[in-house]
Design an enzyme around this catalytic site. Structure first.
Site, short mmCIF file in Angstrom:
data_model
loop_
_atom_site.label_atom_id
_atom_site.label_comp_id
_atom_site.label_asym_id
_atom_site.label_seq_id
_atom_site.Cartn_x
_atom_site.Cartn_y
_atom_site.Cartn_z
N LYS A 1 0.91 -1.18 -0.01
CA LYS A 1 0.09 0.04 -0.03
C LYS A 1 1.02 1.34 0.24
CE LYS A 1 -1.96 -1.37 3.81
NZ LYS A 1 -2.92 -1.88 4.93
N THR B 1 -9.07 9.56 8.11
CA THR B 1 -8.82 8.29 7.41
C THR B 1 -8.67 7.08 8.40
OG1 THR B 1 -6.50 8.83 7.39
CG2 THR B 1 -7.55 9.33 5.51
N GLY C 1 -8.94 3.92 10.31
CA GLY C 1 -9.33 2.38 9.97
C GLY C 1 -9.22 1.88 8.38
N THR C 2 -8.38 2.95 7.82
CA THR C 2 -8.33 2.68 6.31
C THR C 2 -7.90 1.15 6.01
OG1 THR C 2 -7.68 5.08 5.84
CG2 THR C 2 -7.25 3.46 4.24
N GLY C 3 -6.75 0.82 6.82
CA GLY C 3 -5.95 -0.39 6.63
C GLY C 3 -6.90 -1.77 6.94
N CYS C 4 -7.63 -1.57 8.13
CA CYS C 4 -8.54 -2.51 8.48
C CYS C 4 -9.59 -2.87 7.41
CB CYS C 4 -9.02 -2.30 9.85
SG CYS C 4 -7.96 -1.79 11.10
O1 PXL Z 1 -5.31 0.28 11.61
C1 PXL Z 1 -4.57 -0.60 12.64
C2 PXL Z 1 -5.54 -0.82 13.75
C3 PXL Z 1 -5.52 -2.28 13.94
N1 PXL Z 1 -6.36 -2.58 15.06
C4 PXL Z 1 -6.76 -1.93 16.10
C5 PXL Z 1 -6.52 -0.57 15.92
C6 PXL Z 1 -5.73 0.06 14.66
C7 PXL Z 1 -5.45 1.46 14.53
O2 PXL Z 1 -5.94 2.27 15.44
O3 PXL Z 1 -6.82 0.40 16.79
C8 PXL Z 1 -7.55 -2.35 17.09
#
Ligand code: PXL
Length: 263
Positions: free
Chosen positions: A173, A204, A206-209
């Site tokens: 990414k 933004t 939470g983008t990766g999750c």
């Molecule tokens: O985005 C990575 C991530 C994964 N898991 C939890 C998070 C975060 C980012 O804040 O809080 C629980």
């Protein structure tokens, strides 16, 4: 039948990332979301105020409860916190037939650690080898492989370094590079460049999750990896464009952006 997708990740009390982002994404994409909670964070738009891991037995028991009775069509992993949890989850994935999307989460948007430094080697040698798709950002690439990327040309080098640990596919990414949000998906023979316009939006979280869960949802629906990733990127791009302010800091992406206006 509604496909089932399991997220193995940490809880974000603010609802923007982690388990909460994963389950919202799964609902939006028409699959049944299920969860194995690995850690609980006390978190809001300003950062992570506290984090507590669950015992290994609690993680293993949640996973077995879901997989042995209900079954899963795809699994996604996120925050795994410790070497012990990384190794436990890697072993569980190795014994499951469903495709696994591994988001090798290192730190939060605010730079708070979500993975112990002592767990990096377990991610490299145990977790990445069982991934169908690994989805590192450039900070995670640097942490895991030592490869530092500062321009689009470097994405190929990053992909090769991650593929060396054994995931079937890697999605690098490049969203933190200047210009368009460009990602490279490759299995070492095919290359797919995914390009989306950059949205001038600081909300933004939470983008990766969201992206990793969207890929898992699409795989569960039977799409091949390149089509699943393209559809997931389209969904996350819309979610980022619609990201909204919440609290005093960085707000979340909007998981429900496709529902707005016709609810
Ligand atoms: O985005 C990575 C991530 C994964 N898991 C939890 C998070 C975060 C980012 O804040 O809080 C629980």
């Amino acid at each position: 039948m509604i496909p089932g997708v399991l997220t193995v990740a940490g809880s974000d009390s603010g609802g923007g990332a982690g388990i909460q982002a994963d389950l919202k994404t799964m609902l939006a994409l028409g699959v049944h979301g299920m969860s194995v909670i690995t850690a609980v964070t006390a978190q809001n738009s300003l950062g992570v105020q506290g984090a507590w891991e669950l015992p290994v037995e609690a993680v293993r028991a949640q996973y077995r409860s879901v997989v042995d009775d209900i079954g899963v069509q795809a699994v996604k992993t996120g925050m795994l916190a410790s070497a012990e949890l990384v190794e436990t989850v890697a072993e569980l994935l190795a014994g499951t037939d469903a495709p696994a999307v591994v988001d090798p989460v290192g730190v939060s948007k605010h730079g708070d650690p979500l993975l112990a430094a002592s767990a990096l080697d377990s991610v490299r040698t145990k977790l990445l080898p069982v991934a169908t798709v690994a989805t590192p950002n450039l900070d995670e690439v640097a942490q895991l492989t030592g490869v530092r990327v500062e321009s689009e040309e470097g994405l190929r080098r990053a992909a090769a370094a991650v593929l060396a640990y054994g995931p079937r596919w890697v999605l690098i990414k490049g969203g933190h590079l200047p210009g368009d949000a460009v990602d490279l998906l490759t299995d070492g023979s095919e290359e797919h460049w995914l390009r989306a316009p950059r949205h001038d939006n600081r909300h933004t979280h939470g983008t990766g999750c969201t992206l990793a869960s969207a890929i898992a949802a699409q795989l569960a629906k039977g799409r091949a990896v390149p089509e699943a990733v393209a559809a997931a990127k389209e969904y996350v791009t819309g979610a980022v464009a619609a990201g909204f302010a919440l609290g005093e800091g960085i707000g979340p992406v909007d998981h429900g952006w496709r529902f707005r206006g016709d609810a």
